[in-house]
Design a protein around this motif. Structure first.
Motif, short mmCIF file in Angstrom:
data_model
loop_
_atom_site.label_atom_id
_atom_site.label_comp_id
_atom_site.label_asym_id
_atom_site.label_seq_id
_atom_site.Cartn_x
_atom_site.Cartn_y
_atom_site.Cartn_z
N VAL A 22 0.83 -1.20 0.00
CA VAL A 22 0.00 0.00 0.00
C VAL A 22 0.86 1.25 0.00
CG1 VAL A 22 -1.65 1.33 1.38
CG2 VAL A 22 -1.99 -1.12 1.05
N GLY A 23 1.94 1.23 0.77
CA GLY A 23 2.82 2.38 0.83
C GLY A 23 3.40 2.72 -0.52
N ALA A 24 3.74 1.70 -1.29
CA ALA A 24 4.29 1.94 -2.62
C ALA A 24 3.25 2.49 -3.55
CB ALA A 24 4.87 0.64 -3.17
N ALA A 25 2.03 1.96 -3.47
CA ALA A 25 0.97 2.37 -4.38
C ALA A 25 0.45 3.76 -4.06
CB ALA A 25 -0.18 1.36 -4.31
N TRP A 26 0.66 4.24 -2.83
CA TRP A 26 0.12 5.54 -2.42
C TRP A 26 0.77 6.70 -3.14
CZ3 TRP A 26 -3.84 6.79 0.77
CH2 TRP A 26 -3.92 8.11 1.20
N THR A 27 2.04 6.55 -3.53
CA THR A 27 2.77 7.64 -4.15
C THR A 27 2.04 8.16 -5.38
OG1 THR A 27 4.82 6.63 -3.42
CG2 THR A 27 4.99 8.33 -5.11
N LEU A 28 1.92 9.49 -5.50
CA LEU A 28 1.28 10.08 -6.65
C LEU A 28 2.09 9.77 -7.90
CD1 LEU A 28 0.26 13.54 -5.19
CD2 LEU A 28 -1.18 11.52 -5.52
N PRO A 29 1.44 9.65 -9.07
CA PRO A 29 2.11 9.24 -10.28
C PRO A 29 3.33 10.07 -10.63
CG PRO A 29 -0.25 9.20 -10.60
CD PRO A 29 0.00 9.83 -9.26
N CYS A 78 -11.58 -0.15 -6.98
CA CYS A 78 -10.19 -0.11 -6.51
C CYS A 78 -9.95 -1.28 -5.55
CB CYS A 78 -9.93 1.22 -5.81
SG CYS A 78 -8.28 1.39 -5.12
N PRO A 79 -8.91 -2.11 -5.79
CA PRO A 79 -8.72 -3.30 -4.98
C PRO A 79 -8.00 -3.08 -3.66
CG PRO A 79 -7.06 -3.22 -6.68
CD PRO A 79 -7.98 -2.04 -6.92
N ASP A 80 -7.33 -1.95 -3.46
CA ASP A 80 -6.50 -1.83 -2.27
C ASP A 80 -6.49 -0.44 -1.65
OD1 ASP A 80 -4.47 -0.61 -4.17
OD2 ASP A 80 -4.35 -2.70 -4.80
N THR A 157 -7.05 -3.46 -18.65
CA THR A 157 -6.44 -4.62 -17.99
C THR A 157 -6.70 -5.91 -18.74
OG1 THR A 157 -8.40 -4.85 -16.56
CG2 THR A 157 -6.54 -3.56 -15.71
N GLY A 158 -7.33 -5.82 -19.92
CA GLY A 158 -7.60 -7.01 -20.72
C GLY A 158 -9.04 -7.47 -20.60
N GLY A 159 -9.53 -8.09 -21.66
CA GLY A 159 -10.89 -8.61 -21.65
C GLY A 159 -11.95 -7.54 -21.58
N GLY A 160 -11.60 -6.33 -22.00
CA GLY A 160 -12.57 -5.24 -21.95
C GLY A 160 -12.67 -4.56 -20.60
N ASP A 161 -11.92 -5.05 -19.61
CA ASP A 161 -11.97 -4.46 -18.26
C ASP A 161 -10.90 -3.38 -18.16
OD1 ASP A 161 -12.83 -4.05 -15.72
OD2 ASP A 161 -12.10 -5.94 -14.89
N TYR A 162 -10.95 -2.62 -17.08
CA TYR A 162 -9.97 -1.55 -16.88
C TYR A 162 -9.88 -1.19 -15.40
CZ TYR A 162 -14.06 1.54 -16.41
OH TYR A 162 -15.24 2.12 -16.00
N THR A 163 -8.82 -0.49 -15.07
CA THR A 163 -8.68 0.09 -13.74
C THR A 163 -8.43 1.58 -13.90
OG1 THR A 163 -7.57 -0.12 -11.59
CG2 THR A 163 -6.18 -0.29 -13.57
N ILE A 164 -8.36 2.30 -12.79
CA ILE A 164 -8.12 3.74 -12.82
C ILE A 164 -6.86 4.06 -12.02
CG2 ILE A 164 -9.01 6.04 -12.27
CD1 ILE A 164 -10.62 4.73 -14.44
#
Length: 204
Positions: A22-29, A78-80, A157-164
């Motif tokens: 989570v700490g790694a993912a929190w960083t702004l792009p 959002c998964p996490d 993300t494949g199969g017509g799906d996506y994330t944000i």
């Protein structure tokens, strides 16, 4: 313990168990999307929008004047980061006691295609009832993200799906809508609580 409270503590347990990820993912792009605490900037962070809340009620940024506001950007698929952050915000509101009634916590969805008011309403049942969810047409969501200098990008993300991919900080605003800093997941919960208490102590 109510089901809602149990869910909140479950999210906090998840945050602890997956802290490194989570700490790694929190960083702004990138730094260009990260707000600073310099309220004297010529370009204000925050601005007008016309969205709807989880009950379908029209809401604008002006509606949140009069009390401190904490703004978070996310989406219900959002998964996490999003559920962990909302869970921790729910625990923070509990820790603040009666003071928490003055703080307005707002989730602005970056996924209006899937996040209808009905979906937001169901999603927010797992968190503190004082948290407001906002969504709306793509153009208005773009306007809100732009006004708050926030970032979002649709990632297939494949199969017509996506994330944000999106900015994940919590932005703090004073009673007059002025930018007052951020809360960061890297900070100890006590540090975040003291930041909010200071914000609540400042009169309009």
């Amino acid at each position: 313990m109510t089901l809602r409270t149990a869910r909140r503590w479950l999210w906090v347990a998840v945050a602890v168990a997956t802290g490194v990820f989570v700490g790694a993912a929190w960083t702004l792009p990138s730094s260009e999307h990260a707000p600073t605490a310099d309220t004297s900037s010529a370009t204000p962070i925050g601005g007008e929008f016309s969205l709807v809340d989880e009950d379908g009620k029209p809401r604008t940024w002006s509606d949140f004047r009069g009390g401190p506001v904490a703004v978070f950007f996310g989406f219900t698929h959002c998964p996490d980061i999003c559920p962990t952050t909302l869970g921790e915000l729910s625990v923070l509101l509990d820790a603040l006691g009666a003071q928490a009634d003055e703080l307005q916590v707002v989730l602005i969805s970056g996924d209006p295609e899937r996040d209808t008011p009905e979906v937001l309403n169901a999603y927010l049942q797992s968190f503190d009832p004082r948290i407001v969810g906002l969504t709306g047409p793509e153009a208005e969501v773009d306007r809100a993200f732009s006004a708050f200098k926030a970032y979002r990008r649709k990632v297939p993300t494949g199969g017509g799906d996506y994330t944000i991919d999106h900015s994940a900080g919590i932005y703090l605003y004073d009673r007059n809508g002025g930018f007052a800093g951020t809360l960061d997941i890297h900070e100890d919960m006590e540090v975040r609580r003291k930041k909010v208490e200071r914000l609540l102590s400042v009169e309009a």
